[in-house]
Design a protein around this motif. Structure first.
Motif, PDB file in Angstrom:
ATOM      1  N   VAL A   2       0.841  -1.193   0.000  1.00 62.99           N
ATOM      2  CA  VAL A   2       0.000   0.000   0.000  1.00 62.99           C
ATOM      3  C   VAL A   2       0.874   1.241   0.000  1.00 62.99           C
ATOM      4  N   GLY A   3       0.246   2.371  -0.328  1.00 62.69           N
ATOM      5  CA  GLY A   3       0.964   3.633  -0.324  1.00 62.69           C
ATOM      6  C   GLY A   3       0.380   4.670   0.601  1.00 62.69           C
ATOM      7  N   SER A   4      -0.613   4.281   1.413  1.00 64.62           N
ATOM      8  CA  SER A   4      -1.237   5.230   2.324  1.00 64.62           C
ATOM      9  C   SER A   4      -1.843   4.484   3.509  1.00 64.62           C
ATOM     10  N   VAL A   5      -2.139   5.234   4.560  1.00 63.67           N
ATOM     11  CA  VAL A   5      -2.788   4.656   5.736  1.00 63.67           C
ATOM     12  C   VAL A   5      -4.175   4.137   5.361  1.00 63.67           C
ATOM     13  N   ALA A   6      -4.906   4.896   4.560  1.00 62.20           N
ATOM     14  CA  ALA A   6      -6.258   4.474   4.176  1.00 62.20           C
ATOM     15  C   ALA A   6      -6.225   3.150   3.416  1.00 62.20           C
ATOM     16  N   GLU A   7      -5.261   3.010   2.508  1.00 59.22           N
ATOM     17  CA  GLU A   7      -5.115   1.745   1.784  1.00 59.22           C
ATOM     18  C   GLU A   7      -4.771   0.600   2.732  1.00 59.22           C
ATOM     19  N   ALA A   8      -3.924   0.881   3.693  1.00 61.09           N
ATOM     20  CA  ALA A   8      -3.539  -0.148   4.662  1.00 61.09           C
ATOM     21  C   ALA A   8      -4.740  -0.608   5.469  1.00 61.09           C
ATOM     22  N   GLU A   9      -5.536   0.327   5.923  1.00 60.25           N
ATOM     23  CA  GLU A   9      -6.715  -0.021   6.711  1.00 60.25           C
ATOM     24  C   GLU A   9      -7.713  -0.826   5.882  1.00 60.25           C
ATOM     25  N   ALA A  10      -7.879  -0.437   4.624  1.00 56.79           N
ATOM     26  CA  ALA A  10      -8.797  -1.181   3.748  1.00 56.79           C
ATOM     27  C   ALA A  10      -8.286  -2.597   3.502  1.00 56.79           C
ATOM     28  N   ALA A  11      -6.968  -2.746   3.353  1.00 57.10           N
ATOM     29  CA  ALA A  11      -6.396  -4.064   3.119  1.00 57.10           C
ATOM     30  C   ALA A  11      -6.586  -4.971   4.327  1.00 57.10           C
ATOM     31  N   VAL A  12      -6.416  -4.426   5.522  1.00 60.46           N
ATOM     32  CA  VAL A  12      -6.627  -5.215   6.730  1.00 60.46           C
ATOM     33  C   VAL A  12      -8.086  -5.633   6.839  1.00 60.46           C
ATOM     34  N   THR A  13      -8.984  -4.725   6.516  1.00 62.81           N
ATOM     35  CA  THR A  13     -10.414  -5.064   6.515  1.00 62.81           C
ATOM     36  C   THR A  13     -10.704  -6.189   5.530  1.00 62.81           C
ATOM     37  N   ALA A  14      -9.960  -6.209   4.423  1.00 63.70           N
ATOM     38  CA  ALA A  14     -10.136  -7.257   3.408  1.00 63.70           C
ATOM     39  C   ALA A  14      -9.567  -8.600   3.856  1.00 63.70           C
ATOM     40  N   GLY A  15      -8.798  -8.600   4.954  1.00 61.20           N
ATOM     41  CA  GLY A  15      -8.258  -9.847   5.470  1.00 61.20           C
ATOM     42  C   GLY A  15      -6.794 -10.087   5.194  1.00 61.20           C
ATOM     43  N   VAL A  16      -6.087  -9.077   4.690  1.00 59.84           N
ATOM     44  CA  VAL A  16      -4.658  -9.232   4.397  1.00 59.84           C
ATOM     45  C   VAL A  16      -3.887  -9.507   5.690  1.00 59.84           C
ATOM     46  N   PRO A  22       5.593   4.394  10.319  1.00 60.41           N
ATOM     47  CA  PRO A  22       5.031   4.423  11.676  1.00 60.41           C
ATOM     48  C   PRO A  22       3.542   4.721  11.695  1.00 60.41           C
ATOM     49  N   ALA A  23       3.080   5.519  10.739  1.00 60.45           N
ATOM     50  CA  ALA A  23       1.643   5.810  10.682  1.00 60.45           C
ATOM     51  C   ALA A  23       0.845   4.547  10.351  1.00 60.45           C
ATOM     52  N   VAL A  24       1.358   3.750   9.426  1.00 59.53           N
ATOM     53  CA  VAL A  24       0.678   2.499   9.078  1.00 59.53           C
ATOM     54  C   VAL A  24       0.766   1.507  10.236  1.00 59.53           C
ATOM     55  N   VAL A  25       1.934   1.425  10.872  1.00 54.68           N
ATOM     56  CA  VAL A  25       2.085   0.529  12.026  1.00 54.68           C
ATOM     57  C   VAL A  25       1.033   0.845  13.086  1.00 54.68           C
ATOM     58  N   ASP A  26       0.870   2.114  13.398  1.00 55.51           N
ATOM     59  CA  ASP A  26      -0.116   2.511  14.403  1.00 55.51           C
ATOM     60  C   ASP A  26      -1.544   2.213  13.952  1.00 55.51           C
ATOM     61  N   ALA A  27      -1.800   2.398  12.664  1.00 54.15           N
ATOM     62  CA  ALA A  27      -3.167   2.256  12.160  1.00 54.15           C
ATOM     63  C   ALA A  27      -3.633   0.806  12.087  1.00 54.15           C
ATOM     64  N   VAL A  28      -2.723  -0.119  11.806  1.00 51.06           N
ATOM     65  CA  VAL A  28      -3.164  -1.500  11.540  1.00 51.06           C
ATOM     66  C   VAL A  28      -2.768  -2.481  12.638  1.00 51.06           C
ATOM     67  N   HIS A  29      -2.159  -2.016  13.712  1.00 43.06           N
ATOM     68  CA  HIS A  29      -1.816  -2.900  14.821  1.00 43.06           C
ATOM     69  C   HIS A  29      -2.999  -3.819  15.165  1.00 43.06           C
ATOM     70  N   PRO A  30      -2.782  -5.128  15.332  1.00 43.30           N
ATOM     71  CA  PRO A  30      -1.515  -5.851  15.460  1.00 43.30           C
ATOM     72  C   PRO A  30      -1.017  -6.505  14.168  1.00 43.30           C
ATOM     73  N   VAL A  31      -1.556  -6.106  13.015  1.00 33.90           N
ATOM     74  CA  VAL A  31      -1.098  -6.679  11.744  1.00 33.90           C
ATOM     75  C   VAL A  31       0.340  -6.222  11.487  1.00 33.90           C
ATOM     76  N   PRO A  32       1.242  -7.137  11.168  1.00 29.21           N
ATOM     77  CA  PRO A  32       2.642  -6.747  10.945  1.00 29.21           C
ATOM     78  C   PRO A  32       2.822  -5.928   9.678  1.00 29.21           C
ATOM     79  N   VAL A  33       3.837  -5.064   9.706  1.00 25.89           N
ATOM     80  CA  VAL A  33       4.124  -4.152   8.603  1.00 25.89           C
ATOM     81  C   VAL A  33       5.562  -4.365   8.131  1.00 25.89           C
ATOM     82  N   VAL A  34       5.742  -4.342   6.816  1.00 24.94           N
ATOM     83  CA  VAL A  34       7.059  -4.383   6.184  1.00 24.94           C
ATOM     84  C   VAL A  34       7.298  -3.014   5.559  1.00 24.94           C
ATOM     85  N   ALA A  35       8.486  -2.475   5.728  1.00 24.76           N
ATOM     86  CA  ALA A  35       8.813  -1.156   5.192  1.00 24.76           C
ATOM     87  C   ALA A  35       9.459  -1.283   3.821  1.00 24.76           C
TER      88      ALA A  35
END
Length: 342
Positions: free
Chosen positions: A119-133, A158-171
């Motif tokens: 993803v390239g944004s926090v909103a995309e990250a949140e949507a992906a987690v909702t989708a089950g990623v 860090p913004a994505v890490v905070d937004a999608v916790h506890p889903v792991p994030v790769v930089a």
């Protein structure tokens, strides 16, 4: 396992938090296997091959290493047959990009694979987690190749890490050495995603002209553009300045079909296939012609790439340098983020 191992490493079955990005036509089975064998996660780029060819490459990697690896699919293209082939072959990690991951998440999980999405944004990250990623790759705009967002890695991760916790994030984006990996872990990521550094791996299918361009490049030479859109329109990307980009810029960046040299064949593959000036294609071994004029995809971390090296050595050096830096403070699990401690 090493002292650099993160919770995500344990989940992926790898030893060090180094992920080789799916660098398109520059990926080879030897590169993927070498990264995996060195304890990282190698990635096959399979979007533009047939399902039969995907199976062939997956099996080749398996013959070279028993270690886990990933298959990458770009959701902006038809990938249903390719996904079926990957899952039927038991590929343990499916990474996706540039599309709605909800379209494939269920199938990935039903097959027992792990779903990673860039993803390239926090909103995309949140949507992906909702989708089950299962795992999010936060791609900063410093990254090479096709770039999803407009936020730098330092601000995005860090913004994505905070937004999608506890889903792991790769930089992803701007990481090419141990310092970058250590910084990514300090930002809360549990691994680093490296593409540009592996363009100069001995096992990569990069033409010598391309490799030397990456090695010579300064960070500012990798520019964000829409120039090389043949085959993938409307997708911004980062590439090194070359004769095509210079001519297009000098002409005022005109739109298709009024760009300088529009449609002109500038290079041919070893099999005789012709490649035009604005095609979405990188120089690979065996090409002839003005290969420098093709897309030289690379990130701003090109300024940190100084040599050609075996992929295993690249992984080992990056991991060792990052571990040394992190030991000066505390362990990776402690520094990754209050959210990622295991």
């Amino acid at each position: 396992m090493t002292t650099l191992t993160t919770p995500l490493c344990r989940r992926l079955g790898i030893e060090v938090p180094v992920v080789q990005a799916p660098i398109g036509s520059a990926v080879t089975v030897d590169l993927v296997a070498a990264v995996a064998g060195a304890g990282g996660l190698g990635s096959l780029a399979l979007t533009w091959v047939t399902a039969d060819e995907a199976v062939r490459r997956i099996r080749q990697v398996r013959r070279l290493t028993p270690k886990p690896f990933a298959a990458n699919l770009v959701l902006d293209f038809p990938v249903d047959e390719l996904l079926d082939a990957c899952l039927a072959e038991g590929v343990p990690v499916i990474s996706t990009f540039w599309g709605d991951p909800s379209a494939v998440a269920g199938r990935v999980h039903a097959a027992g694979a792990l779903h990673v999405h860039t993803v390239g944004s926090v909103a995309e990250a949140e949507a992906a987690v909702t989708a089950g990623v299962d795992v999010i790759v936060a791609q900063g705009c410093e990254a090479g190749g096709h770039v999803r967002g407009e936020v730098t890695t330092m601000a995005l991760v860090p913004a994505v890490v905070d937004a999608v916790h506890p889903v792991p994030v790769v930089a992803a984006g701007g990481i090419a050495d141990g310092r970058g990996l250590a910084a990514a872990l300090m930002l809360g990521a549990q691994a680093g995603w490296l593409g540009t550094r592996f363009l100069a791996a001995a096992e990569a299918a990069t033409h010598e002209v391309y490799r030397q361009a990456v090695i010579r490049a300064a960070p500012q030479d990798a520019v964000r553009t829409r120039c090389f859109d043949g085959g993938w329109p409307d997708a911004p990307h980062r590439a090194l300045r070359n004769s095509t980009l210079h001519a297009w810029d000098a002409a005022g960046r005109p739109a298709v079909p009024n760009r300088p040299g529009e449609g002109a064949v500038v290079a041919r593959s070893a099999d005789g296939r012709a490649w035009s000036r604005y095609d979405d294609m990188v120089p690979v071994p065996g090409m002839t012609g003005d290969v420098e004029a093709l897309a030289l995809y690379a990130g701003q971390s090109a300024g940190l790439v100084h040599d050609i090296a075996p992929a295993a050595r690249i992984v080992a050096d990056i991991a060792a340098d990052a571990a040394t830096l992190l030991r000066r403070t505390r362990t990776p699990d402690a520094v990754a983020s209050p959210h990622t401690r295991a």
